[in-house]
Design an enzyme around this catalytic site. Sequence first.
Site, PDB file in Angstrom:
ATOM      1  N   PHE A   1       0.811  -1.231   0.000  1.00 48.16           N
ATOM      2  CA  PHE A   1       0.000   0.000   0.000  1.00 48.16           C
ATOM      3  C   PHE A   1       0.839   1.274   0.000  1.00 48.16           C
ATOM      4  O   PHE A   1       0.437   2.283   0.592  1.00 48.16           O
ATOM      5  CB  PHE A   1      -0.967  -0.006   1.201  1.00 48.16           C
ATOM      6  CG  PHE A   1      -1.525  -1.361   1.500  1.00 48.16           C
ATOM      7  CD1 PHE A   1      -2.318  -2.024   0.592  1.00 48.16           C
ATOM      8  CD2 PHE A   1      -1.207  -2.002   2.686  1.00 48.16           C
ATOM      9  CE1 PHE A   1      -2.805  -3.303   0.864  1.00 48.16           C
ATOM     10  CE2 PHE A   1      -1.692  -3.278   2.967  1.00 48.16           C
ATOM     11  CZ  PHE A   1      -2.494  -3.926   2.048  1.00 48.16           C
ATOM     12  N   CYS A   2       1.988   1.250  -0.677  1.00 48.84           N
ATOM     13  CA  CYS A   2       2.887   2.416  -0.713  1.00 48.84           C
ATOM     14  C   CYS A   2       3.215   2.885   0.699  1.00 48.84           C
ATOM     15  O   CYS A   2       3.334   4.091   0.958  1.00 48.84           O
ATOM     16  CB  CYS A   2       2.280   3.556  -1.534  1.00 48.84           C
ATOM     17  SG  CYS A   2       2.088   3.184  -3.285  1.00 48.84           S
ATOM     18  N   ALA A   3       3.376   1.929   1.586  1.00 53.17           N
ATOM     19  CA  ALA A   3       3.775   2.223   2.965  1.00 53.17           C
ATOM     20  C   ALA A   3       4.665   1.078   3.440  1.00 53.17           C
ATOM     21  O   ALA A   3       4.401   0.438   4.454  1.00 53.17           O
ATOM     22  CB  ALA A   3       2.552   2.380   3.857  1.00 53.17           C
TER      23      ALA A   3
END
Length: 465
Positions: free
Chosen positions: A381-383
Amino acid sequence: MPTLLAATCTTAAPAPTALAPTGAALPAVLGAGLPVPVVDGTTVPHANLDLAASAPALQCVADRVAALLPYHASVHRGAGYASQVCTAALEAARRTVGRFVGARADDVVVFTRNTTDALNLLAGAVPGSVLCLDVEHHANLLAWRGGPHRILRAAASVDATLTDLRDALAATPTALVAVTGASNVTGEVLPLAEIARIAHEAGARIVVDAAQLAPHRRVDIESAGIDYVALSGHKLYAPFGCGALIGRRDWLDVATPYLAGGGAVQRVTAAGNGAAAEVSWAPAPHRHEAGTPNVPGAVALAAACDALDACFDDAVAQERALSDRLAAGLESCPGVRPLRIWHDAADRVGVHTFVVDGHPAGLVAAYLSAEHGISVRDGKFCAHPLVDRLTGWAEGAVRASLGLGTTQADVDRLVTALHELVENGPRWTYECVDGRWVPVDDPRDLDPLGLGGTATGTGHGGCGH
């Protein structure tokens, strides 16, 4: 300006599972109940539980854009009627977006492509060091890397994290604290007013990545003492390529223009006769909006802000009820482990991330789509730093996210499907292709629009076992 551009949003037709607890109908969402194929050859209503990635358009947003398009023209320097209509629409949208987040009278609204674009724009204006937490989306981790910055590891509780933040700000002069409003991984909401006080006491400002917060909770930057807010239209039911940075203008008025080009200047002179070429840049917002702006996107974003403003209390009440139901359902499913950052977070939006013991996240997502018509997100999740910390799994986790258009039936279908997966495994056979799990010999038509496209994996999630 024609009244058709100011048309109000209609609401969805009453349906028992689509109503807020108060009974008020919420705005209609395009694609709600869309029939989608599953691998057994039947169709089911689409359960879109991937709203945290990108939300579909509200019907009224699409209607307002359609009303604008016959007038579409360039803005700000056109004498023609259509140009003046578009200029008025763009500047009205700017005022609407400012009101939506409770902007101060002297704040500026700069239209951008999305939250990532807005934070990168602000990064070029910060006159000093930036401090952010390690729980952030990559947009709020990577934007600051071009200048002095520090990343603070979040503690196991919100209270301890705030204490660490105070200590970090006391130890090193900081110009800006950059924090998420609501985690795009767990949905947990930080106490923004308290963080703003901590930052201001240390002589710093605060910017809030509100990409996940703004669609789910009211944001009031004046009352909370927030200096800047960044948000995305594609999270706010306005997927037309427009976002915004809203906040104090002093840094933005003197910063190097984000893009150099037409519309960002007051005057340009060429070199000659012993004189050097000169450029006189415009103040914000135009200083950072060079080129032809995305007028349909700005109008769409404003329409979504109007619609959410009118129904926020009911929308939040419905989301809380559905989110509580989903949380209870996930807790009831053996082998399903929900993820949280802090045990004492006082609020969370409708974002639920989990892992399923013995089943790779990508396989779970493929199974839910192919066999149940449920859309979720899998991966990191781009994290990446946060998901790596919470899971330790190389390929990440599964995220279900709720919002306008989500029904009780959608939530219950997800919980039932997870129980079936844990108890019996998938009915279809799946394989890893280009880094993504897909059904073997998938019989579904993945190009129903006839555009010649195919679904391909990016490898970001991976197919680790």
